[in-house]
Motif scaffolding. Sequence first.
Motif, PDB file in Angstrom:
ATOM      1  N   THR A 121       0.228   0.499   5.355  1.00 20.21           N
ATOM      2  CA  THR A 121      -0.271  -0.350   4.281  1.00 20.21           C
ATOM      3  C   THR A 121       0.162   0.175   2.917  1.00 20.21           C
ATOM      4  O   THR A 121       0.669  -0.557   2.087  1.00 20.21           O
ATOM      5  CB  THR A 121      -1.809  -0.424   4.331  1.00 20.21           C
ATOM      6  OG1 THR A 121      -2.196  -0.642   5.675  1.00 20.21           O
ATOM      7  CG2 THR A 121      -2.320  -1.551   3.465  1.00 20.21           C
ATOM      8  N   PHE A 122      -0.042   1.484   2.707  1.00 22.13           N
ATOM      9  CA  PHE A 122       0.078   1.988   1.346  1.00 22.13           C
ATOM     10  C   PHE A 122       1.363   2.752   1.067  1.00 22.13           C
ATOM     11  O   PHE A 122       1.668   3.045  -0.073  1.00 22.13           O
ATOM     12  CB  PHE A 122      -1.130   2.859   1.007  1.00 22.13           C
ATOM     13  CG  PHE A 122      -2.384   2.056   0.879  1.00 22.13           C
ATOM     14  CD1 PHE A 122      -2.499   1.111  -0.126  1.00 22.13           C
ATOM     15  CD2 PHE A 122      -3.428   2.204   1.773  1.00 22.13           C
ATOM     16  CE1 PHE A 122      -3.641   0.353  -0.253  1.00 22.13           C
ATOM     17  CE2 PHE A 122      -4.577   1.449   1.663  1.00 22.13           C
ATOM     18  CZ  PHE A 122      -4.682   0.518   0.648  1.00 22.13           C
ATOM     19  N   ALA A 123       2.121   3.125   2.117  1.00 29.38           N
ATOM     20  CA  ALA A 123       3.387   3.802   1.842  1.00 29.38           C
ATOM     21  C   ALA A 123       4.552   2.844   2.020  1.00 29.38           C
ATOM     22  O   ALA A 123       5.540   2.910   1.321  1.00 29.38           O
ATOM     23  CB  ALA A 123       3.543   5.015   2.751  1.00 29.38           C
ATOM     24  N   VAL A 124       4.435   1.938   2.983  1.00 33.90           N
ATOM     25  CA  VAL A 124       5.538   1.026   3.275  1.00 33.90           C
ATOM     26  C   VAL A 124       5.238  -0.382   2.760  1.00 33.90           C
ATOM     27  O   VAL A 124       6.080  -1.257   2.794  1.00 33.90           O
ATOM     28  CB  VAL A 124       5.824   1.014   4.791  1.00 33.90           C
ATOM     29  CG1 VAL A 124       7.105   0.308   5.109  1.00 33.90           C
ATOM     30  CG2 VAL A 124       5.900   2.429   5.318  1.00 33.90           C
ATOM     31  N   TYR A 125       4.011  -0.580   2.285  1.00 36.52           N
ATOM     32  CA  TYR A 125       3.601  -1.875   1.742  1.00 36.52           C
ATOM     33  C   TYR A 125       3.716  -3.004   2.764  1.00 36.52           C
ATOM     34  O   TYR A 125       4.188  -4.083   2.445  1.00 36.52           O
ATOM     35  CB  TYR A 125       4.412  -2.225   0.493  1.00 36.52           C
ATOM     36  CG  TYR A 125       4.324  -1.163  -0.567  1.00 36.52           C
ATOM     37  CD1 TYR A 125       3.080  -0.774  -1.062  1.00 36.52           C
ATOM     38  CD2 TYR A 125       5.448  -0.538  -1.059  1.00 36.52           C
ATOM     39  CE1 TYR A 125       2.980   0.207  -2.008  1.00 36.52           C
ATOM     40  CE2 TYR A 125       5.357   0.456  -2.007  1.00 36.52           C
ATOM     41  CZ  TYR A 125       4.116   0.818  -2.485  1.00 36.52           C
ATOM     42  OH  TYR A 125       4.021   1.801  -3.428  1.00 36.52           O
ATOM     43  N   ALA A 152      11.273   0.004   1.081  1.00 37.12           N
ATOM     44  CA  ALA A 152      10.218   0.982   1.363  1.00 37.12           C
ATOM     45  C   ALA A 152      10.254   1.402   2.828  1.00 37.12           C
ATOM     46  O   ALA A 152      10.086   2.577   3.163  1.00 37.12           O
ATOM     47  CB  ALA A 152       8.852   0.402   1.009  1.00 37.12           C
ATOM     48  N   GLU A 153      10.514   0.425   3.692  1.00 37.20           N
ATOM     49  CA  GLU A 153      10.515   0.714   5.125  1.00 37.20           C
ATOM     50  C   GLU A 153      11.692   1.623   5.498  1.00 37.20           C
ATOM     51  O   GLU A 153      11.553   2.576   6.274  1.00 37.20           O
ATOM     52  CB  GLU A 153      10.604  -0.604   5.899  1.00 37.20           C
ATOM     53  CG  GLU A 153      10.079  -0.527   7.285  1.00 37.20           C
ATOM     54  CD  GLU A 153      10.358  -1.822   8.044  1.00 37.20           C
ATOM     55  OE1 GLU A 153      10.494  -1.747   9.263  1.00 37.20           O
ATOM     56  OE2 GLU A 153      10.470  -2.889   7.402  1.00 37.20           O
ATOM     57  N   MET A 156      -2.223   3.242  10.189  1.00 42.58           N
ATOM     58  CA  MET A 156      -2.627   2.076   9.409  1.00 42.58           C
ATOM     59  C   MET A 156      -2.440   2.345   7.916  1.00 42.58           C
ATOM     60  O   MET A 156      -1.857   1.544   7.187  1.00 42.58           O
ATOM     61  CB  MET A 156      -4.100   1.757   9.727  1.00 42.58           C
ATOM     62  CG  MET A 156      -4.685   0.567   9.014  1.00 42.58           C
ATOM     63  SD  MET A 156      -5.356   0.960   7.387  1.00 42.58           S
ATOM     64  CE  MET A 156      -6.825   1.877   7.833  1.00 42.58           C
ATOM     65  N   TYR A 157      -2.905   3.527   7.470  1.00 39.72           N
ATOM     66  CA  TYR A 157      -2.835   3.857   6.054  1.00 39.72           C
ATOM     67  C   TYR A 157      -1.379   3.920   5.576  1.00 39.72           C
ATOM     68  O   TYR A 157      -1.017   3.340   4.555  1.00 39.72           O
ATOM     69  CB  TYR A 157      -3.538   5.201   5.807  1.00 39.72           C
ATOM     70  CG  TYR A 157      -3.483   5.642   4.368  1.00 39.72           C
ATOM     71  CD1 TYR A 157      -4.444   5.210   3.463  1.00 39.72           C
ATOM     72  CD2 TYR A 157      -2.470   6.480   3.915  1.00 39.72           C
ATOM     73  CE1 TYR A 157      -4.389   5.598   2.146  1.00 39.72           C
ATOM     74  CE2 TYR A 157      -2.410   6.871   2.599  1.00 39.72           C
ATOM     75  CZ  TYR A 157      -3.373   6.427   1.720  1.00 39.72           C
ATOM     76  OH  TYR A 157      -3.306   6.814   0.413  1.00 39.72           O
ATOM     77  N   ASN A 158      -0.545   4.626   6.353  1.00 39.35           N
ATOM     78  CA  ASN A 158       0.848   4.774   5.937  1.00 39.35           C
ATOM     79  C   ASN A 158       1.568   3.435   5.878  1.00 39.35           C
ATOM     80  O   ASN A 158       2.344   3.173   4.965  1.00 39.35           O
ATOM     81  CB  ASN A 158       1.596   5.721   6.885  1.00 39.35           C
ATOM     82  CG  ASN A 158       1.196   7.160   6.654  1.00 39.35           C
ATOM     83  OD1 ASN A 158       0.730   7.507   5.575  1.00 39.35           O
ATOM     84  ND2 ASN A 158       1.345   7.992   7.667  1.00 39.35           N
ATOM     85  N   GLN A 185      -0.342   2.623  -5.300  1.00 43.44           N
ATOM     86  CA  GLN A 185      -1.266   1.899  -4.442  1.00 43.44           C
ATOM     87  C   GLN A 185      -2.166   0.980  -5.268  1.00 43.44           C
ATOM     88  O   GLN A 185      -2.359  -0.179  -4.927  1.00 43.44           O
ATOM     89  CB  GLN A 185      -2.150   2.870  -3.650  1.00 43.44           C
ATOM     90  CG  GLN A 185      -1.443   3.542  -2.488  1.00 43.44           C
ATOM     91  CD  GLN A 185      -0.761   4.819  -2.902  1.00 43.44           C
ATOM     92  OE1 GLN A 185      -0.269   4.940  -4.019  1.00 43.44           O
ATOM     93  NE2 GLN A 185      -0.710   5.783  -1.999  1.00 43.44           N
TER      94      GLN A 185
END
Lengths: 442, 291
Positions: free
Chosen positions: B255-259, A406-407, B251-253, A89
């Motif tokens: 933004t920060f997990a899937v970019y 990533a998705e 929102m968090y996932n 991150q």
Amino acid sequence: MRNISKLGIAAVTAMTLLTACSGGTNNEASSKNGEGADAGKKTKLTVWHNFAGDDARAKTVRAKIEEFAASHPDVELDAQAIPPDGYRQRLSTVAAADEMPDVFLSYSGSHIKGFQESGLVQPINELLDSKQEWKDNFLPGAFDGSTIDGSTYLAPLAMSATSFLYYNADLFKQNNVAVPKTWDELMAAVAAFNKAGITPIALGNKAPWVAQSTILGSLADRVTGTEWFKKAVAQDGASFADPQFVEALGYFKQLVDANAFAKDANTIDNTQAEQYFVQGKAAMMVSGAWTLTNLAATSEDELKKIDITVLPSVPGGKGEANTITGGAGAGFALSKKAEGDKKQAALDFIYAVSGPETQKAIAESNSMIMYKTEVDQSKVTSLYYKAFELVKTIGITPVYDAYLSAEAAEAINNGLQELMMGGKPETVAQNLQDAQARSLNP
Amino acid sequence: MPTPLRSRGFIAAALLPALIVFILFAIVPILWSVYYGFFQWKGMGQPKFIGFGNYSAMLQDPVFWRALKNNLILVVSAIAGQIPIALVGALLLTANGWFNRLIRSALFMPMVLSTVVIGMIWGYIYNSQFGLLNEALSLLGLESWTRAWLSDPKINMYAVSIPINWSNIGPYLIIFIAALQNISSEIHDAAAIDGASGWRKLRSVTLPMVWSTVVVTLVLCIAGSLKAFDHVIVMTGGGPAKSTELLATYMYNNTFAVYRYGYGSAVSTMIIVISLLLIALNLLVTRRKNG
């Protein structure tokens, strides 16, 4: 209200703050670089890595970094150890602001590829070619995940072997169960342990990448073969909705339906699962090389009971059976902006912390590496040594989330959780297919 | 005239630093976030303008609707749980004896604990293999009631809402106790002279006197439930398979997990819009009550 908005924009706030911070250091760094020609000026080098923990490997790498700082008085080294949980991150946040550190730890596969596509990194071939012996001693495939269009962007410090089958040999003996070599034997073992009141396979899938990275990747490769997977990733002549992938998910579902995992496998984490396993509450655990490192703290008495092998073969599978998923792991990458003295210092740094000596030291801290070396058996745990020897005899197949976008990785991670809650393989396969197709052609 | 003017100028000058900090770190980032919501952006590389594309994708994503539904479950459970329990607690505990003080502290206690600690404690309580809850149920002979509380998608959202409510009762209790103590003793005396006591006094005197406080706590409840994040991220991380996803974790996932930075920004803008709507609705309803 204020609180909600604060939360809602947490991401952006963090970004603003980080931009401000790193902006400062970078400007300073580049001005220093401009004056680099002046004699006696120090070259400033910023390094980000995630060897922040207290484990043997992190300490080993940190010691090498300190050694570099001590032996290079002309370099002003600013090395930041960022805890692994937040590392990616933080890195993507500074990437968003185009304020990358000069040298940073990146991961082979889609991670480094993302930086390459955004033009934020430069190749390190120059360094590799100047140290031919070092380059040649990397294992086959070590640079596959970090070589794009013929240029190599990092030298891996780790092997991410993700799907060893650990098993408690004592429990197998006590319950008269054979160590499974085929799928039927595995299902028989699951039934036998369930009957004995022992959880067959410990799984901690709260962070949902675990089941995908440790079990599905290896299982699916046995069913579909590696060729098919690479085609499906490229969306070129194969699709994740193909029947062979649905079949692979079906095998995973068979395990779920046979109660191979504890009921709350989706709400405990990987460390808790490791504890279940090492305490003898579960007979098997499919896990990566990180478990070797984590279990190194356990007493040798307990470790002796544990043995290590690969997942069983599946009937009629197109893939090789004697394999684990894995590949090159993280390594240091070089920012595009490093030039002149700074670039030289950066390359020296990369060699110092990824060279033969460091590779050996990392191996002797019970961590898998992508480099040919001998380990001193007295310095490592018995379990690690078994794994180290096992890896020499087996093939390596790709880890799913190192290749998927990533998705798409998120889609399959959640899909496996859905399967564990009664979902259908067809739906999960279709969702993965949609996500991968969408990220290739947005 | 000069004195109030000068003091007004002084007040403005004294507020200025706080105002600047607030604008810089709260208002400006909100505007940036709204702006990025119109882009497709991975967090690096060139953002691509896509207008309302993120918003239409969001409205078509079933996970967004599930997150919204889960947030509404939290809002309802907070209004039905936190406020009545805190109010009853306050009514019973206004006196200042040692026992009352003890119970008051006990009710306030979870507020002092870090939410991460609360999440971990309840994670252990709910554990299906060695959790306190299942052990207690088996001890009582209710084995059939035991289950994997956080894994079963039919019940895990309710299971998650209990610790959230539990840890938020404290502040409302304090607010209500303060409101009850503010009722002047003349009113109690007058009620006594008129012969009102017990239930009748509670309904006709005490509750109307604290009603405006109840309205304020309603707003706090709605706002608090919409920003819920930390308990859930610790207990379930929004899983399994998104079954306990909230708007904030969504929102968090993203933004920060899937970019998907642009998409995450759009979601956070949406959270602001939704909370504005709910609070407006609340004001509308309570205004009618006041009228």
